[in-house]
Design a protein around this motif. Structure first.
Motif: not given
Ligand SMILES: [Zn+2]
Length: 116
Positions: A50-52, A59-61, A77-82
């Motif tokens: 999970e993204c932290s 919290a980012c999903d 890398v987190c693809p949602i929040c980058k």
């Molecule tokens: Zn994220």
């Protein structure tokens, strides 16, 4: 926020966390190594890490993507929040580099009737 880590700096001689305080960080990076270590350079894999980040205190999903770079680093890398990215070096000789551990048979049941 970008983190660049040589995982050897966080491990002891048994590939365990060097200090108790590093445990959760080491497990997170070790999971990324399990997911990414067996990739070919340039390949990417979705993980269950999970993204932290907490953009706007929520919290980012996102679940991290991991790729192996041409110079044999692992990059997550987190693809949602980058907004979360991690570069991992020094992973090649760790216990986690060859992916998930091999399966092994369950212990012998105490009562053979359990098998029927
Ligand atoms: Zn994220």
């Amino acid at each position: 926020m970008h983190l660049s880590v040589d995982i050897r700096d966080w491990l002891d001689d048994n590939d365990e966390p060097a200090t108790p305080a590093l445990r959760s960080k080491v497990l997170r990076i070790a999971r990324l190594i399990e997911y990414g270590g067996t990739l070919e350079p340039g390949e990417m894999r979705i993980t269950l890490v999970e993204c932290s980040r907490r953009p706007g205190r929520k919290a980012c999903d996102g679940l991290l993507f991991v790729t192996k770079t041409e110079d044999d680093l692992l990059f997550a890398v987190c693809p949602i929040c980058k907004n979360e990215s991690i570069t991992i070096s020094g992973w090649q000789d760790t216990l986690y580099a060859d992916g998930p551990p091999q399966p092994f048979p369950p212990p012998e049941p105490k009562d053979p009737a359990l098998l029927n």
